[in-house]
Design a protein around this motif. Structure first.
Motif, PDB file in Angstrom:
ATOM      1  N   ALA A  16       0.826  -1.210   0.000  1.00 29.57           N
ATOM      2  CA  ALA A  16       0.000   0.000   0.000  1.00 29.57           C
ATOM      3  C   ALA A  16       0.859   1.259   0.000  1.00 29.57           C
ATOM      4  CB  ALA A  16      -0.947  -0.005   1.195  1.00 29.57           C
ATOM      5  N   LEU A  17       2.056   1.186   0.592  1.00 30.60           N
ATOM      6  CA  LEU A  17       2.948   2.356   0.586  1.00 30.60           C
ATOM      7  C   LEU A  17       3.406   2.694  -0.836  1.00 30.60           C
ATOM      8  CD1 LEU A  17       5.063   1.671   3.788  1.00 30.60           C
ATOM      9  CD2 LEU A  17       3.188   3.305   3.479  1.00 30.60           C
ATOM     10  N   ALA A  18       3.676   1.679  -1.639  1.00 25.93           N
ATOM     11  CA  ALA A  18       4.050   1.927  -3.036  1.00 25.93           C
ATOM     12  C   ALA A  18       2.895   2.586  -3.782  1.00 25.93           C
ATOM     13  CB  ALA A  18       4.458   0.620  -3.721  1.00 25.93           C
ATOM     14  N   VAL A  23       0.298   7.604  -5.980  1.00 28.19           N
ATOM     15  CA  VAL A  23      -0.778   8.599  -5.959  1.00 28.19           C
ATOM     16  C   VAL A  23      -0.211   9.999  -5.763  1.00 28.19           C
ATOM     17  CG1 VAL A  23      -2.779   9.424  -4.641  1.00 28.19           C
ATOM     18  CG2 VAL A  23      -2.573   6.998  -5.233  1.00 28.19           C
ATOM     19  N   VAL A  24       0.712  10.153  -4.820  1.00 31.10           N
ATOM     20  CA  VAL A  24       1.313  11.464  -4.573  1.00 31.10           C
ATOM     21  C   VAL A  24       2.098  11.928  -5.798  1.00 31.10           C
ATOM     22  CG1 VAL A  24       3.033  12.700  -3.181  1.00 31.10           C
ATOM     23  CG2 VAL A  24       1.367  11.195  -2.074  1.00 31.10           C
ATOM     24  N   TYR A  25       2.894  11.028  -6.368  1.00 29.31           N
ATOM     25  CA  TYR A  25       3.700  11.387  -7.548  1.00 29.31           C
ATOM     26  C   TYR A  25       2.809  11.832  -8.705  1.00 29.31           C
ATOM     27  CZ  TYR A  25       6.760  11.007 -11.582  1.00 29.31           C
ATOM     28  OH  TYR A  25       7.443  11.284 -12.717  1.00 29.31           O
TER      29      TYR A  25
END
Length: 135
Positions: A16-18, A23-25
């Motif tokens: 989920a961190l990836a 999403v942020v990128y």
């Protein structure tokens, strides 16, 4: 793809961190639909100009007759040219000055715009007058 592969390789919940990083990128990345618009215009021209002849200088000349007719005469291999850009115009006469991709000044497209303009100047410098080069 990297985020999808990370999730596949690591699994959840760590993957989920990836996905969160992706999403942020993507939310912070410069946005452009220039390629989408260019593709639509090029596809439209391809459908409406199918009968346009390929310029003689970029046609293959596997037979003596084709060579005699001028196929391939004046061909310039871009990889051998300074900067990797040939002075040849490769579009049919009816599309000669057509520009499809018009990059924005955002993100990496700004650099692409400069590179495309430099290539356009090289081709303009070597372009024959209109109508010349075809029988």
């Amino acid at each position: 793809m990297a985020a999808q592969q990370a999730v596949h390789f690591i699994g959840m919940p760590e993957g989920a961190l990836a996905l969160a990083q992706l999403v942020v990128y993507l939310s912070a990345a410069p946005k452009s639909n220039a390629l989408y618009v260019a593709y639509g215009a090029a596809a439209g021209d391809a459908l409406t100009t199918r009968a346009e002849p390929v310029p003689l200088w970029i046609r293959n000349a596997p037979t003596p007759l084709m060579k005699q007719l001028g196929y391939g005469r004046g061909y310039r291999y871009a990889h051998d040219e300074e900067g990797g850009v040939s002075e040849m115009e490769c579009l049919p006469e009816a599309l000669r000055d057509r520009r499809y991709y018009r990059p924005t000044e955002r993100g990496a497209e700004a650099e692409m715009a400069a590179r495309l303009e430099a290539a356009r100047l090289v081709r303009r410098r070597g372009a024959p007058p209109r109508g010349e080069g075809e029988p």
